[in-house]
Design a protein around this motif. Structure first.
Motif, mmCIF file in Angstrom:
data_model
loop_
_atom_site.group_PDB
_atom_site.id
_atom_site.type_symbol
_atom_site.label_atom_id
_atom_site.label_comp_id
_atom_site.label_asym_id
_atom_site.label_seq_id
_atom_site.Cartn_x
_atom_site.Cartn_y
_atom_site.Cartn_z
ATOM 1 N N GLU A 55 28.598 52.867 27.904
ATOM 2 C CA GLU A 55 28.668 51.127 27.962
ATOM 3 C C GLU A 55 28.292 50.747 26.471
ATOM 4 O OE1 GLU A 55 29.274 49.143 30.096
ATOM 5 O OE2 GLU A 55 29.109 50.347 31.932
ATOM 6 N N SER B 204 25.214 57.130 31.225
ATOM 7 C CA SER B 204 26.010 55.630 31.505
ATOM 8 C C SER B 204 25.456 54.888 30.475
ATOM 9 C CB SER B 204 25.341 55.359 32.915
ATOM 10 O OG SER B 204 25.697 54.368 33.375
ATOM 11 N N SER B 205 24.421 54.734 29.715
ATOM 12 C CA SER B 205 24.046 54.001 28.897
ATOM 13 C C SER B 205 24.855 54.122 27.596
ATOM 14 C CB SER B 205 22.690 53.971 28.459
ATOM 15 O OG SER B 205 21.652 53.662 29.784
ATOM 16 N N GLN C 2 34.223 57.754 33.257
ATOM 17 C CA GLN C 2 33.122 56.815 33.446
ATOM 18 C C GLN C 2 33.418 55.908 31.902
ATOM 19 O OE1 GLN C 2 29.325 58.433 33.439
ATOM 20 N NE2 GLN C 2 29.481 59.684 35.243
ATOM 21 N N PRO C 3 33.066 54.603 31.907
ATOM 22 C CA PRO C 3 33.098 53.838 30.796
ATOM 23 C C PRO C 3 32.344 54.623 29.491
ATOM 24 C CG PRO C 3 32.361 52.394 32.737
ATOM 25 C CD PRO C 3 32.182 54.081 33.178
ATOM 26 N N VAL D 84 31.786 51.260 24.575
ATOM 27 C CA VAL D 84 32.637 50.307 25.142
ATOM 28 C C VAL D 84 32.224 49.149 24.461
ATOM 29 C CG1 VAL D 84 33.438 48.824 27.006
ATOM 30 C CG2 VAL D 84 33.136 51.270 27.540
ATOM 31 N N ASP D 85 30.812 48.685 24.405
ATOM 32 C CA ASP D 85 30.400 47.473 23.680
ATOM 33 C C ASP D 85 30.736 47.443 22.100
ATOM 34 O OD1 ASP D 85 29.336 46.254 25.995
ATOM 35 O OD2 ASP D 85 27.317 46.980 25.551
ATOM 36 N N ALA E 246 37.127 51.335 29.638
ATOM 37 C CA ALA E 246 35.996 50.110 29.985
ATOM 38 C C ALA E 246 35.720 50.256 31.247
ATOM 39 C CB ALA E 246 36.541 48.810 29.298
#
Length: 273
Positions: free
Chosen positions: A166, A162-163, A228-229, A169-170, A243
Protein backbone atom coordinates in the motif's frame (compact mmCIF):
# COMPACT_ATOMS: atom_id res chain seq x y z
CA UNK A 1 127.62 -84.21 43.86
CA UNK A 2 125.66 -81.04 43.77
CA UNK A 3 123.19 -80.28 46.50
CA UNK A 4 119.53 -80.27 45.34
CA UNK A 5 118.02 -76.75 45.17
CA UNK A 6 114.36 -76.60 46.10
CA UNK A 7 113.89 -73.03 44.76
CA UNK A 8 112.63 -72.40 41.19
CA UNK A 9 115.20 -70.89 38.89
CA UNK A 10 114.31 -67.45 37.54
CA UNK A 11 112.42 -67.62 34.28
CA UNK A 12 111.31 -71.18 34.78
CA UNK A 13 107.92 -71.94 33.28
CA UNK A 14 105.04 -72.42 35.67
CA UNK A 15 102.93 -75.42 35.07
CA UNK A 16 99.33 -74.15 34.48
CA UNK A 17 96.78 -75.03 37.05
CA UNK A 18 94.91 -78.11 35.96
CA UNK A 19 91.19 -77.92 36.62
CA UNK A 20 88.39 -80.28 36.18
CA UNK A 21 85.76 -79.87 33.50
CA UNK A 22 83.35 -78.46 36.17
CA UNK A 23 83.67 -74.76 36.78
CA UNK A 24 83.03 -73.47 40.23
CA UNK A 25 79.80 -71.50 40.45
CA UNK A 26 80.00 -68.00 41.81
CA UNK A 27 77.25 -65.84 43.05
CA UNK A 28 74.53 -65.10 40.53
CA UNK A 29 75.26 -68.27 38.64
CA UNK A 30 78.43 -66.94 36.91
CA UNK A 31 81.19 -69.43 36.28
CA UNK A 32 84.46 -68.73 38.07
CA UNK A 33 87.74 -69.96 36.69
CA UNK A 34 90.51 -69.07 39.03
CA UNK A 35 89.95 -65.36 39.66
CA UNK A 36 88.43 -64.69 36.20
CA UNK A 37 84.66 -64.03 36.22
CA UNK A 38 83.02 -65.29 33.11
CA UNK A 39 79.98 -63.00 33.64
CA UNK A 40 76.48 -63.68 32.50
CA UNK A 41 76.85 -60.68 30.20
CA UNK A 42 79.39 -62.73 28.22
CA UNK A 43 77.46 -65.95 28.28
CA UNK A 44 77.36 -67.65 24.88
CA UNK A 45 80.01 -65.18 23.70
CA UNK A 46 77.72 -62.14 23.21
CA UNK A 47 75.10 -60.09 25.09
CA UNK A 48 71.56 -60.80 23.99
CA UNK A 49 69.40 -57.76 23.04
CA UNK A 50 66.46 -57.04 25.27
CA UNK A 51 63.15 -58.05 23.70
CA UNK A 52 61.45 -55.19 21.86
CA UNK A 53 58.53 -53.56 23.60
CA UNK A 54 55.20 -54.55 22.09
CA UNK A 55 54.08 -52.04 19.45
CA UNK A 56 51.37 -49.72 20.62
CA UNK A 57 48.03 -50.48 19.08
CA UNK A 58 47.25 -48.13 16.22
CA UNK A 59 44.58 -45.65 17.19
CA UNK A 60 42.37 -44.49 14.36
CA UNK A 61 42.00 -40.73 14.13
CA UNK A 62 38.45 -39.65 14.97
CA UNK A 63 36.38 -38.69 11.97
CA UNK A 64 36.24 -34.97 11.41
CA UNK A 65 33.04 -33.44 12.67
CA UNK A 66 30.85 -31.81 10.01
CA UNK A 67 31.68 -28.17 9.68
CA UNK A 68 29.13 -25.41 9.72
CA UNK A 69 28.88 -23.19 6.66
CA UNK A 70 31.69 -20.68 6.63
CA UNK A 71 29.35 -17.81 5.90
CA UNK A 72 25.91 -17.49 7.47
CA UNK A 73 23.15 -15.12 6.42
CA UNK A 74 21.81 -13.58 9.61
CA UNK A 75 19.07 -11.44 8.09
CA UNK A 76 15.47 -12.52 7.51
CA UNK A 77 14.96 -9.75 4.94
CA UNK A 78 14.63 -10.80 1.30
CA UNK A 79 17.63 -9.89 -0.81
CA UNK A 80 17.27 -9.11 -4.50
CA UNK A 81 18.74 -7.07 -7.32
CA UNK A 82 19.32 -3.56 -5.97
CA UNK A 83 19.76 -4.59 -2.31
CA UNK A 84 22.84 -3.23 -0.56
CA UNK A 85 24.68 -3.52 2.74
CA UNK A 86 26.26 -6.07 5.07
CA UNK A 87 23.56 -8.69 4.39
CA UNK A 88 24.53 -8.65 0.71
CA UNK A 89 28.21 -9.00 1.69
CA UNK A 90 27.29 -12.09 3.72
CA UNK A 91 25.35 -13.44 0.74
CA UNK A 92 28.28 -12.85 -1.62
CA UNK A 93 30.67 -14.59 0.79
CA UNK A 94 28.29 -17.55 1.11
CA UNK A 95 28.00 -17.82 -2.68
CA UNK A 96 31.80 -17.66 -2.98
CA UNK A 97 31.98 -20.58 -0.53
CA UNK A 98 29.80 -22.45 -3.04
CA UNK A 99 32.16 -21.74 -5.93
CA UNK A 100 31.12 -18.29 -7.15
CA UNK A 101 33.74 -15.62 -7.76
CA UNK A 102 32.07 -12.43 -6.62
CA UNK A 103 33.50 -9.19 -5.34
CA UNK A 104 32.26 -8.86 -1.74
CA UNK A 105 31.13 -5.26 -2.15
CA UNK A 106 27.65 -5.37 -0.60
CA UNK A 107 25.93 -4.51 -3.92
CA UNK A 108 23.37 -6.94 -5.33
CA UNK A 109 23.86 -6.43 -9.06
CA UNK A 110 23.95 -8.50 -12.23
CA UNK A 111 26.73 -10.90 -11.22
CA UNK A 112 25.28 -11.58 -7.76
CA UNK A 113 21.85 -12.06 -9.32
CA UNK A 114 23.27 -14.61 -11.78
CA UNK A 115 25.18 -16.40 -8.99
CA UNK A 116 21.99 -16.69 -6.90
CA UNK A 117 20.14 -18.18 -9.87
CA UNK A 118 22.97 -20.65 -10.52
CA UNK A 119 22.90 -21.72 -6.85
CA UNK A 120 19.11 -22.10 -6.88
CA UNK A 121 19.26 -24.16 -10.08
CA UNK A 122 21.97 -26.44 -8.67
CA UNK A 123 20.05 -27.06 -5.42
CA UNK A 124 16.58 -27.62 -6.81
CA UNK A 125 15.17 -24.31 -5.56
CA UNK A 126 12.85 -21.89 -7.32
CA UNK A 127 15.08 -20.06 -9.80
CA UNK A 128 14.04 -16.44 -9.34
CA UNK A 129 17.26 -14.70 -8.26
CA UNK A 130 15.63 -13.63 -4.98
CA UNK A 131 17.10 -14.75 -1.66
CA UNK A 132 14.05 -15.56 0.45
CA UNK A 133 13.62 -18.04 3.29
CA UNK A 134 14.25 -21.19 1.20
CA UNK A 135 17.41 -19.99 -0.53
CA UNK A 136 18.71 -18.41 2.68
CA UNK A 137 18.01 -21.62 4.61
CA UNK A 138 19.85 -23.69 2.01
CA UNK A 139 22.89 -21.39 2.11
CA UNK A 140 22.82 -21.62 5.92
CA UNK A 141 23.08 -25.41 5.78
CA UNK A 142 19.38 -26.22 5.85
CA UNK A 143 17.94 -23.77 8.37
CA UNK A 144 16.94 -20.16 8.00
CA UNK A 145 18.58 -17.84 10.51
CA UNK A 146 16.40 -14.92 11.51
CA UNK A 147 17.96 -11.68 12.62
CA UNK A 148 18.62 -11.41 16.33
CA UNK A 149 15.49 -10.98 18.40
CA UNK A 150 13.24 -11.09 15.36
CA UNK A 151 10.16 -13.25 15.29
CA UNK A 152 8.38 -13.53 12.01
CA UNK A 153 5.06 -15.32 12.25
CA UNK A 154 3.35 -15.88 8.94
CA UNK A 155 0.47 -13.54 9.74
CA UNK A 156 2.89 -10.73 10.72
CA UNK A 157 4.84 -11.24 7.51
CA UNK A 158 1.67 -11.06 5.42
CA UNK A 159 0.55 -7.92 7.24
CA UNK A 160 3.95 -6.28 6.73
CA UNK A 161 3.88 -7.19 3.02
CA UNK A 162 0.44 -5.70 2.64
CA UNK A 163 1.49 -2.47 4.39
CA UNK A 164 4.57 -2.16 2.20
CA UNK A 165 2.46 -2.73 -0.92
CA UNK A 166 0.00 0.00 0.00
CA UNK A 167 2.92 2.33 0.77
CA UNK A 168 4.38 1.65 -2.70
CA UNK A 169 1.02 2.51 -4.32
CA UNK A 170 0.74 5.66 -2.22
CA UNK A 171 4.27 6.74 -3.25
CA UNK A 172 3.40 6.26 -6.93
CA UNK A 173 0.15 8.21 -6.50
CA UNK A 174 2.07 11.22 -5.17
CA UNK A 175 3.58 11.55 -8.65
CA UNK A 176 0.30 11.55 -10.58
CA UNK A 177 0.39 14.46 -12.99
CA UNK A 178 4.17 14.36 -13.55
CA UNK A 179 4.95 14.24 -17.27
CA UNK A 180 6.26 11.22 -19.14
CA UNK A 181 9.87 11.48 -20.31
CA UNK A 182 11.91 8.50 -21.49
CA UNK A 183 14.91 7.77 -19.22
CA UNK A 184 13.75 10.25 -16.57
CA UNK A 185 13.27 9.80 -12.82
CA UNK A 186 12.67 13.32 -11.52
CA UNK A 187 10.09 13.42 -8.68
CA UNK A 188 7.39 16.02 -9.22
CA UNK A 189 8.57 16.67 -12.78
CA UNK A 190 8.89 13.63 -15.06
CA UNK A 191 9.32 9.84 -15.19
CA UNK A 192 9.44 6.98 -17.58
CA UNK A 193 7.69 3.73 -16.57
CA UNK A 194 10.60 1.99 -14.82
CA UNK A 195 11.77 5.29 -13.30
CA UNK A 196 8.38 5.59 -11.55
CA UNK A 197 8.39 2.00 -10.25
CA UNK A 198 11.99 2.36 -9.01
CA UNK A 199 11.09 5.61 -7.25
CA UNK A 200 7.97 4.18 -5.56
CA UNK A 201 9.78 1.09 -4.29
CA UNK A 202 12.68 3.14 -2.98
CA UNK A 203 10.27 5.01 -0.69
CA UNK A 204 9.75 1.77 1.29
CA UNK A 205 13.44 0.82 1.33
CA UNK A 206 13.51 -1.54 -1.67
CA UNK A 207 16.15 -0.77 -4.29
CA UNK A 208 15.12 -1.98 -7.73
CA UNK A 209 17.43 -1.98 -10.74
CA UNK A 210 16.79 0.81 -13.24
CA UNK A 211 15.43 -0.79 -16.40
CA UNK A 212 12.13 -2.60 -16.84
CA UNK A 213 13.85 -5.80 -18.03
CA UNK A 214 16.12 -5.87 -14.97
CA UNK A 215 13.21 -5.25 -12.62
CA UNK A 216 11.20 -8.13 -14.11
CA UNK A 217 14.23 -10.46 -13.87
CA UNK A 218 14.81 -9.53 -10.22
CA UNK A 219 11.25 -10.29 -9.08
CA UNK A 220 8.99 -13.34 -9.03
CA UNK A 221 6.17 -13.75 -11.50
CA UNK A 222 2.76 -14.40 -9.90
CA UNK A 223 -0.71 -14.96 -11.30
CA UNK A 224 -3.27 -12.15 -11.42
CA UNK A 225 -5.23 -13.86 -8.62
CA UNK A 226 -2.09 -13.80 -6.42
CA UNK A 227 -1.16 -10.21 -7.22
CA UNK A 228 -1.34 -7.66 -4.42
CA UNK A 229 -1.20 -3.87 -4.41
CA UNK A 230 2.38 -2.75 -4.92
CA UNK A 231 3.28 -5.57 -7.33
CA UNK A 232 4.41 -4.71 -10.85
CA UNK A 233 2.06 -4.93 -13.82
CA UNK A 234 4.09 -5.72 -16.93
CA UNK A 235 3.40 -5.43 -20.64
CA UNK A 236 5.98 -5.84 -23.42
CA UNK A 237 8.06 -2.65 -23.17
CA UNK A 238 5.99 -1.11 -20.36
CA UNK A 239 5.17 -1.50 -16.67
CA UNK A 240 3.31 0.12 -13.82
CA UNK A 241 2.32 -0.49 -10.19
CA UNK A 242 -0.73 -2.56 -9.35
CA UNK A 243 -3.11 -0.48 -7.25
CA UNK A 244 -5.67 -3.25 -6.67
CA UNK A 245 -9.20 -3.36 -8.05
CA UNK A 246 -7.95 -3.84 -11.64
CA UNK A 247 -6.12 -0.48 -11.51
CA UNK A 248 -2.53 0.48 -12.30
CA UNK A 249 -0.47 3.61 -11.59
CA UNK A 250 1.99 4.10 -14.43
CA UNK A 251 4.00 6.65 -16.39
CA UNK A 252 2.98 6.11 -20.00
CA UNK A 253 3.73 7.69 -23.36
CA UNK A 254 -0.01 7.90 -23.73
CA UNK A 255 -1.45 9.97 -22.10
CA UNK A 256 2.11 11.30 -21.58
CA UNK A 257 1.93 11.53 -17.80
CA UNK A 258 1.73 9.56 -14.55
CA UNK A 259 -1.89 8.43 -14.14
CA UNK A 260 -4.02 5.83 -12.37
CA UNK A 261 -6.13 3.89 -14.82
CA UNK A 262 -7.80 0.55 -15.59
CA UNK A 263 -5.53 -2.36 -16.54
CA UNK A 264 -5.83 -3.35 -20.20
CA UNK A 265 -4.88 -6.40 -22.24
CA UNK A 266 -3.20 -9.42 -20.65
CA UNK A 267 -0.23 -8.23 -18.58
CA UNK A 268 1.88 -10.37 -16.27
CA UNK A 269 2.41 -9.59 -12.60
CA UNK A 270 5.75 -9.54 -10.78
CA UNK A 271 6.13 -9.54 -7.00
CA UNK A 272 8.98 -8.58 -4.69
CA UNK A 273 7.37 -9.97 -1.51
Amino acid sequence: MATSNSHRAPGRAVTPLRHSGRALRGTGGAAVLGTVLIGSAFASGAAQAAPAAPAAAAVAAPAAAPTAPTSVLDSSKKLRWGSEGSSVEQLQSALNDEGASLAVDGKFGKRTHSAVKDYQRAHGLQVDGVVGSETRGSLNGGASVASAGASAPASGSSSSSSSSGEAIVDAARTQIGASYSWGSSNPGVSFDCSGLTQYAYKQVGIDLPRTSGQQVAAGTQVSKSEAQPGDLVVWPGHMGIYAGGDKVVDAGRSPGAVTERTIWGSPTFVSFR
